[in-house]
Design a protein around this motif. Structure first.
Motif, short mmCIF file in Angstrom:
data_model
loop_
_atom_site.label_atom_id
_atom_site.label_comp_id
_atom_site.label_asym_id
_atom_site.label_seq_id
_atom_site.Cartn_x
_atom_site.Cartn_y
_atom_site.Cartn_z
N PHE A 99 78.27 -45.24 -39.56
CA PHE A 99 78.28 -43.94 -40.23
C PHE A 99 79.29 -43.85 -41.37
N ILE A 100 80.30 -44.72 -41.35
CA ILE A 100 81.36 -44.65 -42.35
C ILE A 100 81.20 -45.83 -43.31
N ILE A 101 81.13 -45.53 -44.59
CA ILE A 101 80.94 -46.56 -45.61
C ILE A 101 82.29 -47.10 -46.04
N TYR A 102 82.40 -48.43 -46.06
CA TYR A 102 83.67 -49.07 -46.43
C TYR A 102 83.95 -48.87 -47.91
N SER A 103 85.19 -48.46 -48.18
CA SER A 103 85.64 -48.32 -49.57
C SER A 103 87.15 -48.51 -49.60
N PRO A 104 87.64 -49.52 -50.31
CA PRO A 104 89.08 -49.74 -50.39
C PRO A 104 89.84 -48.54 -50.95
N ALA A 105 89.18 -47.75 -51.79
CA ALA A 105 89.83 -46.61 -52.43
C ALA A 105 90.07 -45.46 -51.45
N THR A 106 89.26 -45.38 -50.41
CA THR A 106 89.40 -44.29 -49.43
C THR A 106 89.65 -44.86 -48.03
N LEU A 107 90.45 -45.91 -47.96
CA LEU A 107 90.65 -46.62 -46.71
C LEU A 107 91.27 -45.73 -45.63
N VAL A 108 92.27 -44.93 -46.00
CA VAL A 108 92.94 -44.07 -45.02
C VAL A 108 91.94 -43.07 -44.42
N ASP A 109 91.14 -42.45 -45.28
CA ASP A 109 90.14 -41.51 -44.80
C ASP A 109 89.12 -42.20 -43.90
N ASN A 110 88.73 -43.41 -44.29
CA ASN A 110 87.77 -44.17 -43.49
C ASN A 110 88.32 -44.47 -42.10
N LEU A 111 89.57 -44.89 -42.04
CA LEU A 111 90.17 -45.25 -40.77
C LEU A 111 90.38 -44.02 -39.89
N SER A 141 75.84 -50.99 -20.15
CA SER A 141 74.47 -50.68 -20.54
C SER A 141 74.38 -49.37 -21.31
N ILE A 142 75.05 -48.34 -20.83
CA ILE A 142 75.04 -47.05 -21.51
C ILE A 142 75.65 -47.17 -22.90
N ALA A 143 76.76 -47.91 -23.00
CA ALA A 143 77.41 -48.09 -24.31
C ALA A 143 76.50 -48.85 -25.26
N LEU A 144 75.84 -49.89 -24.77
CA LEU A 144 74.92 -50.67 -25.62
C LEU A 144 73.76 -49.82 -26.10
N ILE A 145 73.18 -49.04 -25.20
CA ILE A 145 72.03 -48.19 -25.55
C ILE A 145 72.44 -47.14 -26.58
N LEU A 146 73.59 -46.51 -26.35
CA LEU A 146 74.03 -45.45 -27.25
C LEU A 146 74.36 -46.00 -28.64
N THR A 147 75.05 -47.13 -28.70
CA THR A 147 75.39 -47.70 -30.00
C THR A 147 74.13 -48.18 -30.73
N ALA A 148 73.15 -48.67 -29.97
CA ALA A 148 71.89 -49.09 -30.60
C ALA A 148 71.17 -47.89 -31.19
N LEU A 149 71.19 -46.78 -30.48
CA LEU A 149 70.55 -45.56 -30.99
C LEU A 149 71.27 -45.06 -32.25
N MET A 150 72.58 -45.16 -32.24
CA MET A 150 73.37 -44.73 -33.40
C MET A 150 73.10 -45.62 -34.62
N ALA A 151 72.82 -46.89 -34.37
CA ALA A 151 72.55 -47.81 -35.48
C ALA A 151 71.23 -47.50 -36.15
#
Length: 300
Positions: free
Chosen positions: A225-237, A290-300
Protein backbone atom coordinates in the motif's frame (compact mmCIF):
# COMPACT_ATOMS: atom_id res chain seq x y z
CA UNK A 1 15.61 -19.39 -37.81
CA UNK A 2 16.36 -15.83 -36.65
CA UNK A 3 13.71 -16.17 -33.93
CA UNK A 4 15.32 -19.42 -32.77
CA UNK A 5 18.76 -17.81 -32.64
CA UNK A 6 17.38 -14.88 -30.63
CA UNK A 7 15.67 -17.28 -28.22
CA UNK A 8 18.84 -19.29 -27.71
CA UNK A 9 20.78 -16.08 -27.13
CA UNK A 10 18.30 -14.87 -24.52
CA UNK A 11 18.31 -18.24 -22.76
CA UNK A 12 22.11 -18.23 -22.62
CA UNK A 13 22.08 -14.77 -21.07
CA UNK A 14 19.46 -15.78 -18.53
CA UNK A 15 21.51 -18.87 -17.69
CA UNK A 16 24.52 -16.70 -16.90
CA UNK A 17 22.42 -14.48 -14.60
CA UNK A 18 21.02 -17.60 -12.95
CA UNK A 19 24.51 -19.03 -12.48
CA UNK A 20 25.71 -15.79 -10.88
CA UNK A 21 22.78 -15.57 -8.47
CA UNK A 22 22.76 -19.22 -7.43
CA UNK A 23 26.55 -19.31 -6.95
CA UNK A 24 26.47 -16.31 -4.62
CA UNK A 25 23.43 -17.73 -2.82
CA UNK A 26 25.16 -21.07 -2.15
CA UNK A 27 28.29 -19.32 -0.86
CA UNK A 28 26.25 -17.15 1.51
CA UNK A 29 24.16 -20.10 2.72
CA UNK A 30 27.33 -22.03 3.47
CA UNK A 31 28.81 -19.04 5.28
CA UNK A 32 25.74 -18.80 7.54
CA UNK A 33 26.47 -22.11 9.29
CA UNK A 34 30.04 -21.18 10.12
CA UNK A 35 29.06 -17.64 11.09
CA UNK A 36 26.61 -19.03 13.63
CA UNK A 37 29.29 -21.29 15.05
CA UNK A 38 31.68 -18.35 15.26
CA UNK A 39 29.23 -16.02 16.99
CA UNK A 40 28.16 -18.78 19.38
CA UNK A 41 31.83 -19.60 20.04
CA UNK A 42 31.39 -23.26 19.18
CA UNK A 43 32.65 -25.65 16.52
CA UNK A 44 29.59 -26.13 14.30
CA UNK A 45 30.80 -29.51 13.02
CA UNK A 46 31.34 -30.77 16.56
CA UNK A 47 27.96 -29.50 17.75
CA UNK A 48 26.08 -31.05 14.84
CA UNK A 49 27.88 -34.35 14.25
CA UNK A 50 29.60 -35.27 17.52
CA UNK A 51 27.45 -33.78 20.27
CA UNK A 52 24.25 -34.27 18.24
CA UNK A 53 22.98 -30.93 19.47
CA UNK A 54 19.52 -30.83 17.95
CA UNK A 55 18.84 -27.35 19.34
CA UNK A 56 21.89 -25.96 17.55
CA UNK A 57 20.87 -27.78 14.38
CA UNK A 58 17.37 -26.30 14.46
CA UNK A 59 18.82 -22.84 15.09
CA UNK A 60 21.21 -23.19 12.14
CA UNK A 61 18.41 -24.54 9.94
CA UNK A 62 16.24 -21.54 10.78
CA UNK A 63 19.04 -19.11 9.95
CA UNK A 64 19.81 -20.84 6.64
CA UNK A 65 16.12 -20.80 5.68
CA UNK A 66 15.96 -17.15 6.74
CA UNK A 67 18.87 -16.25 4.48
CA UNK A 68 17.23 -18.13 1.62
CA UNK A 69 14.07 -16.06 2.13
CA UNK A 70 16.10 -12.85 2.10
CA UNK A 71 17.87 -13.86 -1.11
CA UNK A 72 14.52 -14.26 -2.87
CA UNK A 73 14.04 -10.55 -2.20
CA UNK A 74 17.42 -9.76 -3.71
CA UNK A 75 16.42 -11.57 -6.91
CA UNK A 76 13.69 -9.32 -8.31
CA UNK A 77 13.30 -11.06 -11.64
CA UNK A 78 14.69 -8.07 -13.53
CA UNK A 79 18.23 -8.60 -14.78
CA UNK A 80 20.83 -5.92 -14.12
CA UNK A 81 22.43 -4.04 -17.04
CA UNK A 82 25.57 -6.18 -16.75
CA UNK A 83 26.79 -9.38 -15.13
CA UNK A 84 29.06 -7.40 -12.80
CA UNK A 85 26.22 -5.21 -11.50
CA UNK A 86 24.06 -8.31 -11.05
CA UNK A 87 26.80 -9.96 -8.98
CA UNK A 88 27.41 -6.80 -6.93
CA UNK A 89 23.70 -6.33 -6.26
CA UNK A 90 23.13 -9.95 -5.25
CA UNK A 91 26.22 -10.02 -3.05
CA UNK A 92 25.44 -6.64 -1.46
CA UNK A 93 21.82 -7.44 -0.66
CA UNK A 94 22.62 -10.99 0.42
CA UNK A 95 25.46 -9.93 2.71
CA UNK A 96 23.43 -7.10 4.19
CA UNK A 97 20.51 -9.46 4.70
CA UNK A 98 22.81 -11.87 6.54
CA UNK A 99 23.98 -9.02 8.77
CA UNK A 100 20.42 -7.91 9.51
CA UNK A 101 19.42 -11.47 10.41
CA UNK A 102 22.20 -11.44 13.00
CA UNK A 103 21.15 -7.99 14.21
CA UNK A 104 17.55 -9.19 14.47
CA UNK A 105 18.71 -12.12 16.57
CA UNK A 106 20.62 -9.70 18.81
CA UNK A 107 17.49 -7.56 19.27
CA UNK A 108 15.44 -10.64 20.10
CA UNK A 109 18.08 -11.73 22.62
CA UNK A 110 18.63 -8.39 24.33
CA UNK A 111 15.23 -6.72 24.06
CA UNK A 112 12.36 -9.09 23.23
CA UNK A 113 13.58 -12.11 25.22
CA UNK A 114 16.05 -10.33 27.43
CA UNK A 115 15.78 -12.80 30.31
CA UNK A 116 17.00 -15.68 28.16
CA UNK A 117 20.62 -16.47 27.35
CA UNK A 118 19.74 -18.22 24.12
CA UNK A 119 23.33 -18.95 23.14
CA UNK A 120 24.05 -20.82 26.35
CA UNK A 121 20.67 -22.56 26.40
CA UNK A 122 21.20 -23.79 22.84
CA UNK A 123 24.64 -25.08 23.85
CA UNK A 124 22.83 -26.97 26.62
CA UNK A 125 20.64 -28.59 23.93
CA UNK A 126 17.44 -26.77 24.87
CA UNK A 127 15.30 -27.59 21.85
CA UNK A 128 12.59 -25.07 22.76
CA UNK A 129 15.10 -22.23 22.59
CA UNK A 130 16.46 -23.57 19.30
CA UNK A 131 12.95 -23.45 17.86
CA UNK A 132 12.17 -19.88 18.93
CA UNK A 133 15.62 -18.79 17.74
CA UNK A 134 14.90 -20.27 14.31
CA UNK A 135 11.44 -18.68 14.26
CA UNK A 136 12.89 -15.29 15.13
CA UNK A 137 15.37 -15.53 12.27
CA UNK A 138 12.64 -16.56 9.82
CA UNK A 139 10.36 -13.73 10.97
CA UNK A 140 13.18 -11.23 10.53
CA UNK A 141 13.90 -12.60 7.05
CA UNK A 142 10.27 -12.29 5.98
CA UNK A 143 10.37 -8.61 6.89
CA UNK A 144 13.74 -8.00 5.21
CA UNK A 145 12.50 -9.67 2.03
CA UNK A 146 9.40 -7.46 1.96
CA UNK A 147 11.52 -4.32 2.36
CA UNK A 148 13.95 -5.49 -0.36
CA UNK A 149 11.05 -5.92 -2.76
CA UNK A 150 9.60 -2.58 -1.67
CA UNK A 151 12.69 -0.44 -2.33
CA UNK A 152 14.07 0.36 -5.76
CA UNK A 153 17.66 0.70 -6.91
CA UNK A 154 21.02 0.09 -5.26
CA UNK A 155 22.31 3.19 -3.49
CA UNK A 156 22.71 4.64 0.00
CA UNK A 157 19.02 5.63 0.15
CA UNK A 158 18.06 2.03 -0.52
CA UNK A 159 20.11 0.71 2.38
CA UNK A 160 18.82 3.45 4.68
CA UNK A 161 15.26 2.45 3.78
CA UNK A 162 16.00 -1.24 4.34
CA UNK A 163 17.57 -0.53 7.73
CA UNK A 164 14.77 1.79 8.82
CA UNK A 165 12.06 -0.62 7.73
CA UNK A 166 13.87 -3.40 9.56
CA UNK A 167 13.97 -1.35 12.79
CA UNK A 168 10.28 -0.49 12.56
CA UNK A 169 9.36 -4.13 12.06
CA UNK A 170 11.56 -5.26 14.96
CA UNK A 171 9.76 -2.76 17.19
CA UNK A 172 6.45 -4.39 16.29
CA UNK A 173 7.86 -7.87 17.02
CA UNK A 174 9.08 -6.73 20.45
CA UNK A 175 5.66 -5.19 21.17
CA UNK A 176 3.91 -8.44 20.27
CA UNK A 177 6.27 -10.40 22.52
CA UNK A 178 5.40 -8.14 25.45
CA UNK A 179 1.69 -8.62 24.80
CA UNK A 180 2.12 -12.41 24.64
CA UNK A 181 4.08 -12.37 27.89
CA UNK A 182 1.36 -10.37 29.59
CA UNK A 183 -1.34 -12.72 28.33
CA UNK A 184 0.60 -15.79 29.44
CA UNK A 185 1.11 -14.31 32.92
CA UNK A 186 -2.60 -13.48 33.18
CA UNK A 187 -3.60 -17.04 32.26
CA UNK A 188 -1.00 -18.75 34.46
CA UNK A 189 -0.99 -17.01 37.84
CA UNK A 190 1.65 -14.44 36.84
CA UNK A 191 4.14 -17.07 35.66
CA UNK A 192 6.90 -15.87 33.32
CA UNK A 193 6.78 -16.98 29.67
CA UNK A 194 10.52 -16.65 29.23
CA UNK A 195 11.19 -18.79 32.30
CA UNK A 196 8.84 -21.45 30.97
CA UNK A 197 10.66 -21.43 27.63
CA UNK A 198 14.05 -21.73 29.36
CA UNK A 199 12.72 -24.82 31.14
CA UNK A 200 12.21 -26.47 27.76
CA UNK A 201 8.45 -26.28 27.35
CA UNK A 202 8.26 -27.27 23.70
CA UNK A 203 4.55 -26.58 23.21
CA UNK A 204 4.98 -22.96 24.26
CA UNK A 205 7.93 -22.58 21.89
CA UNK A 206 5.86 -23.89 18.98
CA UNK A 207 2.96 -21.56 19.74
CA UNK A 208 5.25 -18.57 20.21
CA UNK A 209 7.00 -19.33 16.91
CA UNK A 210 3.69 -19.21 15.08
CA UNK A 211 2.84 -15.90 16.69
CA UNK A 212 6.17 -14.34 15.73
CA UNK A 213 6.06 -15.53 12.11
CA UNK A 214 2.42 -14.48 11.66
CA UNK A 215 3.28 -11.04 13.03
CA UNK A 216 6.11 -10.69 10.52
CA UNK A 217 3.75 -11.61 7.69
CA UNK A 218 1.21 -9.05 8.93
CA UNK A 219 3.81 -6.28 9.01
CA UNK A 220 4.86 -6.98 5.41
CA UNK A 221 1.38 -6.19 4.14
CA UNK A 222 2.28 -2.48 4.35
CA UNK A 223 4.56 -2.89 1.33
CA UNK A 224 1.50 -3.39 -0.89
CA UNK A 225 0.00 0.00 0.00
CA UNK A 226 2.95 2.35 0.55
CA UNK A 227 4.99 3.46 -2.46
CA UNK A 228 8.74 3.70 -1.92
CA UNK A 229 10.18 7.18 -2.31
CA UNK A 230 13.54 8.33 -0.92
CA UNK A 231 12.17 11.88 -0.68
CA UNK A 232 9.37 10.85 1.71
CA UNK A 233 11.16 8.07 3.56
CA UNK A 234 10.16 9.21 7.06
CA UNK A 235 6.48 9.39 6.10
CA UNK A 236 6.73 6.00 4.42
CA UNK A 237 8.26 4.37 7.48
CA UNK A 238 5.69 5.96 9.77
CA UNK A 239 3.08 4.45 7.46
CA UNK A 240 4.80 1.07 7.77
CA UNK A 241 4.64 1.32 11.56
CA UNK A 242 0.99 2.34 11.74
CA UNK A 243 -0.13 -0.11 9.07
CA UNK A 244 1.96 -2.89 10.62
CA UNK A 245 0.35 -2.41 14.01
CA UNK A 246 -3.14 -2.34 12.50
CA UNK A 247 -2.47 -5.49 10.48
CA UNK A 248 -0.97 -7.24 13.50
CA UNK A 249 -4.09 -6.48 15.55
CA UNK A 250 -6.31 -7.66 12.70
CA UNK A 251 -4.37 -10.91 12.32
CA UNK A 252 -4.51 -11.44 16.09
CA UNK A 253 -8.29 -10.99 16.18
CA UNK A 254 -8.95 -13.21 13.16
CA UNK A 255 -6.55 -15.85 14.50
CA UNK A 256 -8.35 -15.91 17.85
CA UNK A 257 -11.66 -16.48 16.05
CA UNK A 258 -10.14 -19.16 13.79
CA UNK A 259 -8.60 -21.00 16.75
CA UNK A 260 -11.95 -21.15 18.51
CA UNK A 261 -13.45 -22.78 15.44
CA UNK A 262 -10.54 -25.08 14.51
CA UNK A 263 -9.94 -26.14 18.13
CA UNK A 264 -13.57 -26.07 19.24
CA UNK A 265 -14.10 -27.62 22.68
CA UNK A 266 -10.39 -27.56 23.60
CA UNK A 267 -9.08 -25.46 26.48
CA UNK A 268 -5.93 -23.98 24.95
CA UNK A 269 -4.53 -22.66 28.23
CA UNK A 270 -4.91 -26.02 29.90
CA UNK A 271 -3.61 -28.06 26.96
CA UNK A 272 -0.65 -25.92 25.89
CA UNK A 273 0.35 -23.87 28.93
CA UNK A 274 -0.18 -26.53 31.57
CA UNK A 275 -0.12 -29.93 29.87
CA UNK A 276 2.41 -28.97 27.16
CA UNK A 277 0.37 -30.53 24.37
CA UNK A 278 2.63 -30.27 21.32
CA UNK A 279 -0.12 -31.37 18.94
CA UNK A 280 -2.51 -28.59 19.96
CA UNK A 281 0.32 -26.06 19.93
CA UNK A 282 1.23 -27.11 16.38
CA UNK A 283 -2.35 -26.54 15.27
CA UNK A 284 -2.26 -23.12 16.91
CA UNK A 285 0.94 -22.28 15.05
CA UNK A 286 -0.46 -23.49 11.71
CA UNK A 287 -3.66 -21.50 12.23
CA UNK A 288 -1.78 -18.30 13.10
CA UNK A 289 0.48 -18.51 10.05
CA UNK A 290 -2.39 -19.53 7.76
CA UNK A 291 -4.54 -16.55 8.73
CA UNK A 292 -1.59 -14.18 8.23
CA UNK A 293 -0.79 -15.69 4.82
CA UNK A 294 -4.41 -15.47 3.67
CA UNK A 295 -4.84 -11.90 4.87
CA UNK A 296 -1.59 -10.66 3.31
CA UNK A 297 -2.48 -12.40 0.04
CA UNK A 298 -5.86 -10.65 0.02
CA UNK A 299 -4.15 -7.32 0.71
CA UNK A 300 -1.77 -7.89 -2.20
Amino acid sequence: MNSLNELVGVNQQLFVYLAIDISIAIILLGAMRFLLGLTSQVNSTEELAQKDNFAFGVSVAGSILALGIVLTGAITGENAPSYLIEAIGMLAYGTYGLILIKVGRFIQDKVALQHLNKTELIKEKNLSIGIIDAAGAIATAIIIRAVLLWVDGLDISTFIAITSGFIVAQAVLVLVTRIRESRYAKNNQEDCLQEALSEGQLALAIRYSGQVISTALAVTAASHFIIYSPATLVDNLLGWLIFGIIMTLLVSILTAVAKRIVLWGINLVEEVDQQHNIGVASIEMATSISIALILTALMA
